[in-house]
Structures are given as structure tokens and as C-alpha cells.
Design a protein around this motif. Structure first.
Motif, mmCIF file in Angstrom:
data_model
loop_
_atom_site.group_PDB
_atom_site.id
_atom_site.type_symbol
_atom_site.label_atom_id
_atom_site.label_comp_id
_atom_site.label_asym_id
_atom_site.label_seq_id
_atom_site.Cartn_x
_atom_site.Cartn_y
_atom_site.Cartn_z
ATOM 1 N N VAL A 1 26.064 36.122 35.889
ATOM 2 C CA VAL A 1 27.053 34.396 35.813
ATOM 3 C C VAL A 1 28.061 34.787 35.609
ATOM 4 O O VAL A 1 28.589 34.115 34.849
ATOM 5 N N LEU A 2 28.684 33.593 36.701
ATOM 6 C CA LEU A 2 30.128 33.917 37.318
ATOM 7 C C LEU A 2 30.069 32.433 36.520
ATOM 8 O O LEU A 2 30.370 31.170 37.693
ATOM 9 N N ASN A 3 31.377 31.798 35.650
ATOM 10 C CA ASN A 3 30.869 30.110 35.594
ATOM 11 C C ASN A 3 32.628 30.086 35.075
ATOM 12 O O ASN A 3 33.922 30.895 34.974
ATOM 13 N N LEU A 4 33.389 29.648 37.079
ATOM 14 C CA LEU A 4 35.044 29.744 37.133
ATOM 15 C C LEU A 4 34.982 27.835 36.221
ATOM 16 O O LEU A 4 36.301 27.604 37.296
ATOM 17 N N SER A 5 34.655 27.615 35.502
ATOM 18 C CA SER A 5 35.104 25.831 35.405
ATOM 19 C C SER A 5 36.610 25.941 34.707
ATOM 20 O O SER A 5 37.077 24.776 34.816
ATOM 21 N N GLN A 6 36.815 26.803 34.037
ATOM 22 C CA GLN A 6 38.370 27.391 33.055
ATOM 23 C C GLN A 6 39.194 27.470 34.828
ATOM 24 O O GLN A 6 40.221 27.416 33.814
ATOM 25 N N ALA A 7 38.917 27.658 35.697
ATOM 26 C CA ALA A 7 40.246 28.463 36.221
ATOM 27 C C ALA A 7 40.385 26.959 37.573
ATOM 28 O O ALA A 7 39.948 26.685 38.135
ATOM 29 N N ASP A 8 41.998 27.482 38.038
ATOM 30 C CA ASP A 8 42.151 26.722 39.040
ATOM 31 C C ASP A 8 41.739 27.025 40.142
ATOM 32 O O ASP A 8 41.382 27.654 40.185
ATOM 33 N N ASP A 9 42.619 25.837 41.034
ATOM 34 C CA ASP A 9 41.952 25.783 42.970
ATOM 35 C C ASP A 9 42.099 27.161 43.110
ATOM 36 O O ASP A 9 41.271 28.167 43.801
ATOM 37 N N ALA A 10 43.566 27.400 43.117
ATOM 38 C CA ALA A 10 44.302 28.812 43.838
ATOM 39 C C ALA A 10 43.440 30.223 43.158
ATOM 40 O O ALA A 10 42.958 31.088 43.781
ATOM 41 N N GLU A 11 43.839 29.933 41.922
ATOM 42 C CA GLU A 11 42.800 31.730 41.022
ATOM 43 C C GLU A 11 41.276 31.350 41.601
ATOM 44 O O GLU A 11 40.342 32.095 41.882
ATOM 45 N N ARG A 12 40.411 30.206 41.476
ATOM 46 C CA ARG A 12 39.403 30.438 41.825
ATOM 47 C C ARG A 12 38.459 30.975 42.749
ATOM 48 O O ARG A 12 37.868 31.584 43.341
ATOM 49 N N THR A 13 39.369 30.930 44.183
ATOM 50 C CA THR A 13 39.146 31.434 45.550
ATOM 51 C C THR A 13 39.102 32.760 45.537
ATOM 52 O O THR A 13 39.141 33.677 46.121
#
Length: 141
Positions: free
Chosen positions: A83-95
């Protein structure tokens, strides 16, 4: 007799060197050198080479930047759902992280599913996901 005839005569095997292959019996022998009886030859059962591991745990990972992708990639490569939670990543890193995770799933023949805007589920090939209910997005007021 010329030289060619002498070479041919030397190269040709004698009739005594031939043997009848039907007469020679190559039986099967066990470790002690004793021949197996025809009906008691050892037979092993057919079994699969490897079985999919039983899923005993699911890994949850909070990733904030691309440098942390190894945290979930190793677990997924070992056959565990992530389960990968990306709630703390900004948009560029999330992509970048999502692109990596999709490539990882594709390369290892797994599945990549979106749970919410920030949470994704990576399932290996050995794990099947059952989905019940509507495929439409849910809105909670």
C-alpha cells in the motif's frame, strides 16, 4: 592396389567390429548395481517447481520523495502487496513515484490500483484482487 585403396581398406571397419543393437540389452540399474525388474522401476510423482507464497502480510509505505522508492520496491519484488501512501509527496515527486511504481508492476507482471488520490495498491502476480460494488468513483460528503 593404389594408395587410395590402401587408405580406404585401413579406414573401413572389419565386419567383426559391428554388433547388433537389438541383441545388446541396456537395463536400468539401481545404486547397488542390481538391475531393476521391468515393473518395479522407480517413479517419482509430478509436483510443481514452485508454488506462490502464502500472503502473510501487506506492507504500507509512506513515500515523500523519489529517493525513498527502494523502501517499497524491494518488498514488492519479494512478492508482498504494497500500500503506497503519497499524501506527503509534492506533485512533481508524486508523478515520478507513480511512474516508477507502474513500471515496477508492469516489469514484474503485477497490478497497480488506485485506492484514493494519494493511496495506491501494488499487488504481485501471485495475489489476485476481488472487487465488489461499483467501479464508479465514490464521493463522501
Amino acid at each position: 592396389m593404389g594408395i587410395f585403396d590402401r587408405i580406404t581398406a585401413k579406414a573401413m571397419p572389419y565386419e567383426d567390429d559391428y554388433y547388433d543393437e537389438d541383441v545388446v540389452d541396456y537395463g536400468e540399474y539401481d545404486e547397488t548395481g542390481e538391475e531393476y525388474p521391468e515393473s518395479e522401476a522407480p517413479v517419482s510423482s509430478i509436483r510443481p517447481v514452485s508454488q506462490a507464497p502464502e500472503v502473510a502480510r501487506i506492507v504500507t509505505v509512506w513515500v515523500a520523495n523519489y529517493k525513498e522508492v527502494r523502501d517499497f520496491a524491494v518488498e514488492f519484488r519479494n512478492g508482498l502487496p504494497v500500500v503506497l501512501n503519497l499524501s506527503q509527496a509534492d506533485d512533481a515527486e508524486r508523478t515520478r513515484i507513480v511512474d516508477f511504481a507502474v513500471g515496477l508492476c508492469f516489469g514484474l507482471e503485477g497490478d497497480f490500483n488506485r485506492i484514493s488520490d494519494d493511496v495506491f495498491l501494488l499487488t504481485p502476480k501471485s495475489v489476485k484482487i476481488d472487487s465488489h460494488g461499483s467501479e464508479a468513483p465514490h464521493t463522501f460528503a
